[in-house]
Design an enzyme around this catalytic site. Sequence first.
Site, short mmCIF file in Angstrom:
data_model
loop_
_atom_site.label_atom_id
_atom_site.label_comp_id
_atom_site.label_asym_id
_atom_site.label_seq_id
_atom_site.Cartn_x
_atom_site.Cartn_y
_atom_site.Cartn_z
N ARG A 1 0.87 -1.40 -0.28
CA ARG A 1 -0.05 0.06 0.13
C ARG A 1 0.84 1.17 -0.08
NH1 ARG A 1 -1.97 1.47 4.65
NH2 ARG A 1 -2.57 -0.77 5.44
N TYR B 238 -15.20 18.55 -15.61
CA TYR B 238 -15.45 16.97 -15.78
C TYR B 238 -16.47 16.64 -14.96
CZ TYR B 238 -15.21 11.87 -15.67
OH TYR B 238 -15.15 10.65 -15.65
N ASP C 43 -6.21 19.81 -14.43
CA ASP C 43 -6.46 18.39 -14.93
C ASP C 43 -5.82 18.23 -16.47
OD1 ASP C 43 -7.70 16.17 -16.40
OD2 ASP C 43 -9.52 16.44 -15.03
N LYS D 73 -6.89 7.34 -19.77
CA LYS D 73 -7.15 7.94 -21.29
C LYS D 73 -6.02 7.93 -22.11
CE LYS D 73 -11.04 8.66 -19.20
NZ LYS D 73 -11.44 9.88 -18.43
C1 LIG Z 1 -11.90 10.44 -17.18
C2 LIG Z 1 -11.54 11.61 -16.52
C3 LIG Z 1 -11.50 12.11 -15.23
C4 LIG Z 1 -11.60 10.72 -14.40
O1 LIG Z 1 -10.82 9.54 -14.49
P1 LIG Z 1 -11.31 8.24 -14.20
O2 LIG Z 1 -9.87 7.70 -14.56
O3 LIG Z 1 -12.32 7.71 -15.02
O4 LIG Z 1 -11.35 8.25 -12.72
C5 LIG Z 1 -11.32 13.25 -14.87
N1 LIG Z 1 -10.94 14.24 -15.78
C6 LIG Z 1 -11.09 14.11 -17.09
C7 LIG Z 1 -10.88 15.42 -17.97
C8 LIG Z 1 -11.66 12.96 -17.81
O5 LIG Z 1 -11.69 12.78 -18.96
#
Ligand SMILES: *Cc1c(COP(=O)(O)O)cnc(C)c1O
Length: 380
Positions: A52, A104, A176, A201
């Site tokens: 962890r 988001y 982000d 992504k």
């Molecule tokens: C998908 C996404 C998230 C969330 O991430 P997860 O891996 O699905 O928890 C946050 N910000 C953006 C811009 C995203 O496309």
Amino acid sequence: MPSSKKRIETIAIHGSMNHDSASKSVVPAIEVSTNFVHSKEGHQEGELLYARHGNPNRIQLEKVLAELEGGVAAAAFSSGMAAIGVVFLALESGSHVILPEDVYHGTRKTMVEFGERWGLEYDFVDMRDLQLVQDHIRPNTKLIYVETPSNPLMHITDVEKVCYVAKEIGAKVCVDNTWPTPLNLNPIEYGADIVMHSTTKYLGGHSDILGGALIVAEEDQFFENVRKIQYGQGAVPSPQDSWLLTRSIRSFPYRMRAHNENGAKVADYLSTHPKVKELYYPGLKNHPGHDIARAQMRGFGGMISFLLDGNEKETLKVVASSKLIQRATSLGGVESLWEHRRSSEGTLSNSPENLIRISVGLEHPDDIISDIDQALAAIK
Ligand SMILES: *Cc1c(COP(=O)(O)O)cnc(C)c1O
């Protein structure tokens, strides 16, 4: 002679390699052990104790992520949302947070559903207007959260200017950077303190790993809190996922460049289509945020949204008519996807009923375009 400073393609490959294993393998092994043997003197030493807290594959992942973003350290999580939750939890109780209006939807939901319970105050503002950001500053504003391009409307925020506003009041900026990726934007270069990624992504790139990360410009008290929550609450990626993600990252800069190219071609095609009422892609010269995007980004990615000249039913019909493009949410994989965004976001969705969001993949761009063309022909 080119400078000896390492470039992103090289960092992506070598940042996670580690050649000191017993077998001398070129590629690191997956280390599945949850615990690590103590020294002969009977006590624990070194950085590895329990999975962890740390695992060799996760440490390699964190190292390459920090290097890719030009940060000093990174913390990897089991999802992007886990990472975002930790940003909010690491703040002092009583802090005020400014977020983009079209952040988001998962980030919005977390803040709306838990912010108050976590002792946070917040405002959602249109960050294209810097004056609005300034107008919402309170004495206890501790974090300005940025997402650019925004999702799904592709609003562009000037990262450097927001960072300037934040520095004046001693607040942190978290960007982000999931959509631009480190190939197209490095927010730390513009003064950001924290870079957040959903590694699910583009960094994962194949729609088969869920993950998230926070990369920081400085190892300060905030990052210490992040580490404590990461270790203490354990929303960490498995050794297998950490390994697979470092493997994906090795080819990420080349994949991303192709996403940029295909995205531009698809946007170009859509820009003259009579059924497209409005097109949102920051690479287009007539996009209202184009100049800022061009100044801070090296490429515009593979995400495109557009408003159909039609109602919700017709929009769903177009989405239903694709043959190559898969109907699914999420983004950043090698395969092209599209979706009626409002259906995916559910309640709290601000997305127009006639909006289609595309994640342009790495198929041949002509094949993607011809599929969109025949799908748009499904409505008269
Ligand atoms: C998908 C996404 C998230 C969330 O991430 P997860 O891996 O699905 O928890 C946050 N910000 C953006 C811009 C995203 O496309």
